[in-house]
Write an enzyme that holds these catalytic residues in place. Structure first.
Site, mmCIF file in Angstrom:
data_model
loop_
_atom_site.group_PDB
_atom_site.id
_atom_site.type_symbol
_atom_site.label_atom_id
_atom_site.label_comp_id
_atom_site.label_asym_id
_atom_site.label_seq_id
_atom_site.Cartn_x
_atom_site.Cartn_y
_atom_site.Cartn_z
ATOM 1 C CG ASP A 170 -4.247 4.437 -5.097
ATOM 2 O OD1 ASP A 170 -4.668 3.586 -5.900
ATOM 3 O OD2 ASP A 170 -4.126 5.646 -5.396
ATOM 4 C CG HIS A 187 -2.285 0.612 0.910
ATOM 5 N ND1 HIS A 187 -2.428 1.846 0.328
ATOM 6 C CD2 HIS A 187 -3.542 0.148 1.089
ATOM 7 C CE1 HIS A 187 -3.706 2.131 0.193
ATOM 8 N NE2 HIS A 187 -4.416 1.096 0.636
#
Length: 420
Positions: free
Chosen positions: A397, A393
């Site tokens: 995204d 992450h």
């Protein structure tokens, strides 16, 4: 001057290797290029070749020992030649310049026991010659284990790539024989047995722990209808067979090809994290997680974007076979930019694959399941595959990873796009 055979350093992360089998004994005459030992590195097993002609003067480590990289493990020279005194570790420079062959000219003094230096410990370690004389090709380690357990090698199925019996086959035969004996005598279950992890398993464990501790990993799951893909695959394989062409395209080959195609449109998924920077890679080096008897190995298809589906299938099959045999070269196991892990053959519906740092993501491929769906007023059977994308992450995204995963789904559902 005597030359040393060392434990090779095949990569930056490699710190030690295990000698699985010696193919030589003290006093043997060998030529440059002859295989002297089978070595287990941090990624795979490999054959250790001699860089010199000569006589094996001494062997310093037993089969089964773990040895630091660049440490001298044997000496080769001329008959009667004295082994030089000096450090037992050789500096070989950058691992990128290492051939992996493992023999380098150096001075060293040995701290090995006298019986090892005299060759007494290795009287049974003589390659396949003794086995051939009895009509059986077997490695020294397999022969020794068979003798320990009273296993008749005539009853053992060869498992080596050259038709020889290797240690793993004897271990399996010994376990089966012991299990049968316990059943016949009514002794109940076999006793517990402690088995050390292989180097590959230890390295994999450390890397997996590092991945879990340092990467904020998120996993997304999606399902794709691969009914049309499977029909296309069937037709392609029929055509290959009719034309007498080698190979057979698998479901995983289609997934690899679809992943490559979509990665070209989502370069962030093909980037590597380097400190506070991302390195967008100019080529797609696709890793394929492959299960072997010694642990998980990830061969890499370099410049995967340049392969057609058929050539990709052939090369993927070749790398997978080499991984299982333990014959991968260092360059075939390094430099990956994205990994695919397929455990669908075990019926797994979804899972969370673990990212291989410093890569941005890994795609998990799950089982193909039969699902009944309505097509107008008719009930039809569709083939549905599960896909699980684990991503870092910090790099990607949720929105971009979801679009990437959906596009792989869409590509598999319109399989002719893969052929374009």
């Amino acid at each position: 001057m005597a030359n040393s055979i060392i434990m090779p350093k095949t990569g930056m992360a490699m710190e030690e290797g295990m000698i699985l089998e010696w193919h030589i004994k003290t006093g043997d005459k060998i030529s440059k290029g002859d295989v002297v030992a089978l070595i287990e590195t941090d990624k795979a097993t490999m054959e250790l070749e001699s860089d010199y002609d000569g006589i094996i003067l001494s062997i310093l480590n037993k089969a089964g020992e773990t040895v630091p990289v660049t440490k001298v493990i044997a000496w080769i020279g001329q008959e009667g030649e004295t082994i030089p005194a000096g450090p037992a570790t050789v500096s070989v420079g950058s691992p990128d310049n290492s051939t992996g062959a493992g023999t380098v000219a150096a001075n060293s003094s040995s701290n090995a026991p006298a019986e090892v230096l005299s060759g007494k410990v290795f009287t049974a370690v003589s390659g396949l010659t003794a086995g051939q004389e009895q009509g059986i090709r077997a490695t020294p380690a397999a022969r020794t284990l068979a003798k320990e357990h009273g296993i008749d090698l005539h009853t053992v199925v060869p498992n080596g790539r050259n038709g020889e019996i290797r240690k793993a086959a004897v271990e399996q035969a010994a376990y089966s024989a012991e299990h049968d004996r316990h059943k016949r005598t009514g002794e109940g279950s076999l006793p517990d047995k402690r088995v050390p992890l292989t180097n590959i398993q230890k390295i994999t464990g450390r890397r997996m722990s590092e991945s879990r501790q340092t990467i904020p990993e998120v996993t997304s799951h999606i399902k794709a209808d691969v009914t049309d893909m499977l029909l296309l695959r069937e037709e392609l394989n029929k055509s290959l067979s009719a034309l007498d062409k080698p190979g057979k395209i698998t479901i995983n080959d289609f997934v690899l090809a679809a992943t490559i195609k979509v990665l070209l449109a989502y370069p962030r998924l093909n980037s590597l994290l380097d400190g506070n920077d991302l390195i967008y890679k100019g080529s797609i080096n696709l890793g394929m997680a492959t299960s072997t008897k010694r642990g998980l190995v990830v061969p890499v298809i370099h410049n995967a974007q340049d392969y057609s589906l058929i050539n990709l299938s052939l090369y993927a099959a070749e790398l997978a076979a080499k991984a299982r045999e333990g014959s991968l070269k260092t360059e075939e196991m390094t430099g990956g930019t994205f990994t695919v892990s397929n455990i669908g053959m075990y019926g797994i519906a979804s899972f969370t694959p673990i990212i291989n740092p410093p890569e941005a993501a890994i795609l998990g491929v799950c089982a193909v399941e039969d699902v009944l769906k309505l097509d107008g007023e008719q009930v039809v059977n569709r083939k549905i595959i599960g896909l699980s994308l684990a991503f870092d992450h910090r790099i990607v995204d949720g929105a971009e990873s979801s679009m990437f995963l959906k596009e792989i789904k869409d590509t598999l559902e319109a399989p002719l796009l893969i052929l374009l």
